[in-house]
Design a protein around this motif. Structure first.
Motif, short mmCIF file in Angstrom:
data_model
loop_
_atom_site.label_atom_id
_atom_site.label_comp_id
_atom_site.label_asym_id
_atom_site.label_seq_id
_atom_site.Cartn_x
_atom_site.Cartn_y
_atom_site.Cartn_z
N SER A 410 0.82 -1.21 0.00
CA SER A 410 0.00 0.00 0.00
C SER A 410 0.86 1.26 0.00
CB SER A 410 -0.92 0.00 1.22
OG SER A 410 -1.63 1.20 1.33
N LEU A 411 1.98 1.19 0.70
CA LEU A 411 2.86 2.37 0.80
C LEU A 411 3.92 2.38 -0.29
CD1 LEU A 411 3.39 2.40 4.68
CD2 LEU A 411 1.88 3.87 3.33
N LYS A 412 3.82 1.48 -1.25
CA LYS A 412 4.81 1.37 -2.33
C LYS A 412 6.21 1.22 -1.74
CE LYS A 412 1.61 1.92 -5.38
NZ LYS A 412 0.48 1.73 -4.45
N ARG A 413 6.29 0.30 -0.81
CA ARG A 413 7.52 -0.02 -0.07
C ARG A 413 8.05 1.16 0.73
NH1 ARG A 413 9.07 -3.42 -4.66
NH2 ARG A 413 8.79 -5.60 -4.04
N GLU A 414 8.85 2.00 0.15
CA GLU A 414 9.57 3.00 0.95
C GLU A 414 9.17 4.44 0.65
OE1 GLU A 414 11.05 1.64 3.23
OE2 GLU A 414 11.18 -0.38 2.42
N SER A 415 8.25 4.68 -0.23
CA SER A 415 7.91 6.07 -0.58
C SER A 415 6.87 6.60 0.41
CB SER A 415 7.37 6.14 -2.01
OG SER A 415 6.23 5.31 -2.15
N TYR A 416 7.30 6.76 1.65
CA TYR A 416 6.39 7.21 2.69
C TYR A 416 6.19 8.72 2.59
CZ TYR A 416 7.44 2.62 4.68
OH TYR A 416 7.61 1.28 4.87
N SER A 417 5.08 9.10 2.05
CA SER A 417 4.74 10.51 1.91
C SER A 417 3.52 10.80 2.76
CB SER A 417 4.42 10.84 0.45
OG SER A 417 3.28 10.13 0.02
N GLU A 418 3.25 12.09 2.96
CA GLU A 418 2.05 12.46 3.71
C GLU A 418 0.81 11.86 3.07
OE1 GLU A 418 1.85 13.86 6.47
OE2 GLU A 418 3.60 15.13 6.82
N GLN A 419 0.78 11.90 1.75
CA GLN A 419 -0.39 11.41 1.04
C GLN A 419 -0.56 9.90 1.21
OE1 GLN A 419 -0.39 12.32 -3.13
NE2 GLN A 419 -2.39 11.36 -3.51
N SER A 420 0.54 9.14 1.02
CA SER A 420 0.43 7.68 1.12
C SER A 420 0.11 7.24 2.54
CB SER A 420 1.71 7.02 0.63
OG SER A 420 2.80 7.34 1.48
N LEU A 421 0.65 7.94 3.55
CA LEU A 421 0.38 7.57 4.93
C LEU A 421 -1.05 7.92 5.33
CD1 LEU A 421 3.75 8.51 6.66
CD2 LEU A 421 2.82 6.23 6.29
N ARG A 422 -1.55 9.05 4.85
CA ARG A 422 -2.94 9.40 5.15
C ARG A 422 -3.91 8.40 4.52
NH1 ARG A 422 -1.39 14.91 4.45
NH2 ARG A 422 -2.07 14.81 2.28
N ALA A 423 -3.52 7.84 3.37
CA ALA A 423 -4.38 6.89 2.67
C ALA A 423 -4.35 5.50 3.29
CB ALA A 423 -3.97 6.80 1.20
N LEU A 424 -3.36 5.24 4.14
CA LEU A 424 -3.24 3.92 4.76
C LEU A 424 -4.43 3.67 5.68
CD1 LEU A 424 -1.43 1.40 5.17
CD2 LEU A 424 -0.38 2.60 7.09
N ILE A 522 -3.11 -0.31 12.50
CA ILE A 522 -2.89 0.49 11.28
C ILE A 522 -2.73 1.96 11.63
CG2 ILE A 522 -4.01 1.32 9.18
CD1 ILE A 522 -2.81 -1.42 8.87
N GLU A 523 -3.57 2.43 12.54
CA GLU A 523 -3.46 3.84 12.96
C GLU A 523 -2.09 4.11 13.58
OE1 GLU A 523 -5.45 6.87 16.22
OE2 GLU A 523 -6.66 5.23 15.42
N ASP A 524 -1.63 3.18 14.43
CA ASP A 524 -0.33 3.38 15.07
C ASP A 524 0.81 3.28 14.06
OD1 ASP A 524 -1.62 3.74 17.41
OD2 ASP A 524 -0.88 1.93 18.41
N THR A 525 0.67 2.41 13.05
CA THR A 525 1.70 2.34 12.00
C THR A 525 1.82 3.69 11.30
OG1 THR A 525 1.25 -0.01 11.61
CG2 THR A 525 2.35 1.20 9.85
#
Length: 712
Positions: A410-424, A522-525
């Motif tokens: 879901s996070l495309k491995r390592e591209s942790y961005s604000e957008q990808s984390l909010r979508a998690l 998931i929220e804590d991640t």
């Protein structure tokens, strides 16, 4: 082009035929099938259904040449060579393994039975029987034994399950009886006809009928038939003893068998014996025929040719709706096997990873931990991946392993961005989403995900006092740890590791995982990654105040069992002693021994600081106290020490053993000074409470200080 409707065939087989095929190596299991895991209760329920002539569901099989898939024989059979063309069982393993155990002699190897016994799961180490009469007081006589009249009507399934009995086969059983494959007369040269007759006499005396030769190939009379014959003979003699008051039901039965003598039954034993012999023989034949018919019941099969493996997953899930489906992990393994036959089975790759992996525990070590820099993966950690007893991947590992891969996808491995984390969100870890992971993704990411889970497990061992995986009450706290620790962009610096430990204690001692654990993990991640990788403010600052203070979960009223409603949950009951152990205290008696959760050479046990057996005022047995709502059952009264020290202390009063405990060791376990304990211990229960209250306050203060230090 071949019509797809013509390639999938539907036919029927029989229970007895599936057993014979499995014994002969014509029916095999592909290696991606999970191991046998049905409980004895589930097996008993199935046997009751079969003996009640209820359908037991359909099978999904695939026909193909041997070697098309890696395969293995059924768990209850010794390894045997496969045929050139075999049938792979895709669905039905649990049921068919059970039926083979019920109705055939899986310990038919004579003196070699021990070797086979060691090779199969304990769940299959049983002999199964049918009780003809449960007791003389039973109102129901389903097999008509008392009057030797069997109506051949299947009993209610629930009633039939109550008539199912079993005997556990223990390898070291010292009182071997005829049902045990180690019974001496099966091996000591005794004439086998005599041995079988003696065994049948034993079963008849117990009023139980052995079932394991219903599908056997015994050259002599099967044991169930011999037993039924002896049972019938014994009851015939009982009926003869009732003369001249023969039960009316028996008289009517005799009239039906021979209408010419209706109303003119002979009055002497000599004259009546042939007639009673006749009904006894008929009863034996009828019950025997009934049992043998139960294994001739048809089972529907869906038969796929080998080129239809791609559709087997969809078919499997369709026919298992409402039943017992394969786990998500099993389906992922099957998808990989379908996509690439050349790739080694995922479970085998994980087993090899577990064998070869050497995870430096210094990466996640607690500050000041002795020998941590040179420590490598200990046995207690490798057991998290492989269950040593079953020889298979553990359920805890499977769950977190798949969820880590799903989150990384879901996070495309390592591209942790604000957008990808909010979508998690929690949806990504659901079964349907995990099954959408492509075989290519799994092939590329499985090793990284596995190492992430191992790092998380090591973190819990090194920093959180978790010695074994089953001691972690909330398994889903592993997910945030594994995702963070396994991220290439995550710096395993003391600052970040301290922050993770801070989050952990806030969570488990503050009750964050009491409910909605999937959503919470998931929220804590998301919050951990935003905090430690995107430099957000500490999102758990408010949680620290709840640790060991959360009303109804971890406050003093609950932990010290004040009031009838103050029940300690198993969660905080585990975590409190683990917190003390995480600080690596000295052993209470061996002052040279520092207690370390990761040290697999230490045998640690939970010790009651005030041993239950030392309490005199309450005048209750220790066993009874353990069951009561009592302050001495509080986790505040527990701490880890070595097994040897726990044995040495035994039921000694704290006044006796604390005098010999070094001051540093007492402080490490948050015990008050000895003089304080001595003046308050005795027959007064309030003294014990006061000592535990002081210990609770000391632990709470130390935790607050440590939490502040971890994020300073």
């Amino acid at each position: 082009m071949t019509n797809r409707y013509e390639t999938i065939k539907y036919d029927t087989t029989k229970i007895s035929e599936t057993i014979r095929d499995s014994i002969d190596g014509e029916l095999v299991l592909p290696v991606f099938q999970r191991n046998f895991d049905w409980s004895r209760a589930q097996q008993r329920e199935l046997l009751g259904s079969i003996l009640s002539f209820l359908p037991i569901g359909s099978l999904l099989v695939l026909k193909g040449p041997e070697g098309e898939f890696k395969s293995r024989s059924f768990a209850c059979h010794p390894e045997i060579p496969c045929k050139s063309t075999v049938t792979y069982l895709l669905d039905g393993q649990q049921r068919l393994t059970c039926t083979t155990t019920f109705f055939s002699d899986i310990f038919r190897l004579g003196v070699q039975w021990r070797k086979h016994h060691e090779s199969i799961t304990q769940l299959l180490q049983y002999r199964w029987f049918l009780k003809i009469v449960a007791s003389e007081q039973d109102s129901e006589d389903y097999f008509g034994y008392r009057n030797l009249m069997f109506e051949e009507e299947p009993a209610d399934p629930e009633a039939m399950r109550d008539l199912v009995s079993w005997r556990k086969i223990n390898r070291s059983d010292s009182s071997l009886l005829p049902w045990h494959p180690g019974w001496p007369k099966w091996h000591d040269g005794t004439d086998q006809t005599e041995a079988r007759h003696e065994a049948a006499e034993y079963f008849a005396n117990e009023c139980i009928v052995p079932l394991w030769e219903l599908c056997g190939d015994a050259e002599e009379e099967p044991l169930h038939q011999q037993t039924l014959r002896l049972l019938a003979a014994a009851q015939r003699e009982r009926l003869i003893s009732t003369l001249p008051d023969l039960p009316r039901a028996v008289q009517g039965h005799l009239d039906r068998l021979n209408p010419s003598r209706r109303g003119h039954l002979p009055g002497t034993v000599e004259a009546l014996s042939p007639a009673l012999y006749e009904i006894a023989s008929k009863w034996q034949t009828d019950v025997s025929r009934y049992l043998e018919a139960s294994v001739q019941q048809p089972i529907a099969r869906i038969v796929l040719p080998v080129n239809e493996m791609a559709r087997s997953i969809s078919i499997f899930e369709t026919i298992n709706q409402g039943g017992t489906p394969l786990s998500t992990y099993d389906l992922v393994v099957a998808r990989m096997a379908r996509a690439d036959r050349a790739t080694e089975n995922l479970s085998d790759m994980l087993a090899a990873f577990n064998q070869d992996n050497s995870c430096p525990l210094a990466d996640v070590a607690v500050a000041g931990a002795q020998n941590a820099a040179s420590a490598t993966l200990p046995l207690a950690l490798t057991d998290y991946i492989i269950d040593a007893k079953k020889g298979e991947i553990t359920g805890h590992f499977k769950q977190i392993f798949l969820q880590v891969m799903a989150v990384r996808h879901s996070l495309k491995r390592e591209s942790y961005s604000e957008q990808s984390l909010r979508a998690l969100n929690v949806e990504v870890t659901k079964r349907s989403e995990i099954l959408e992971l492509s075989p290519e993704w799994i092939r590329d990411d499985w090793q990284h995900a596995a190492r992430s889970v191992v790092l998380a497990r090591a973190f819990l061992m090194m920093r959180c006092g978790i010695t074994r995986s089953d001691q972690l009450r909330n398994q889903l706290v592993m997910l945030p740890l594994a995702v963070a620790l396994g991220s290439e962009g995550f710096d395993l610096s003391p600052k970040n590791l301290n922050a993770l430990e801070y989050w952990y204690w806030c969570s488990v001692l503050g009750g964050r995982y009491r409910e909605q654990q999937n959503r919470q993990s998931i929220e804590d991640t998301r919050r951990i990654l935003q905090w430690l990788m995107l430099n957000h403010d500490n999102p758990f600052a408010d949680e620290a105040a709840r640790a060991l203070s959360e009303p109804g979960f971890s406050d003093s009223d609950v932990l010290l069992q004040r009031g009838d409603d103050s029940r300690v949950t198993a969660d905080v009951g585990n975590y409190l002693p683990q917190y003390v152990l995480s600080r690596c205290p000295l052993d209470l008696l061996d002052e040279d021994c520092r207690l370390e959760a990761w040290n697999s050479s230490l045998s640690l046990e939970l010790h009651h600081i005030v041993p239950l057996g030392s309490v005199t005022k309450v005048r209750e047995s220790a066993a009874k106290l353990r069951k009561e709502h009592h302050v001495l059952n509080s986790p505040v009264n527990l701490t880890y020490i070595t097994l040897d020290s726990n044995r040495a202390i035994g039921e000694k009063s704290p006044v006796r053993y604390l005098e010999d405990v070094d001051a540093a060791a007492r402080a490490g376990h948050f015990l008050p000074p000895y003089d304080f304990c001595r003046t308050r211990l005795g027959d007064d229960e309030e003294g014990y409470v006061e000592i535990l209250e002081r210990r609770y306050d000391s632990i709470k203060d130390a935790l607050a200080e440590e939490l502040a230090s971890l994020v300073s």
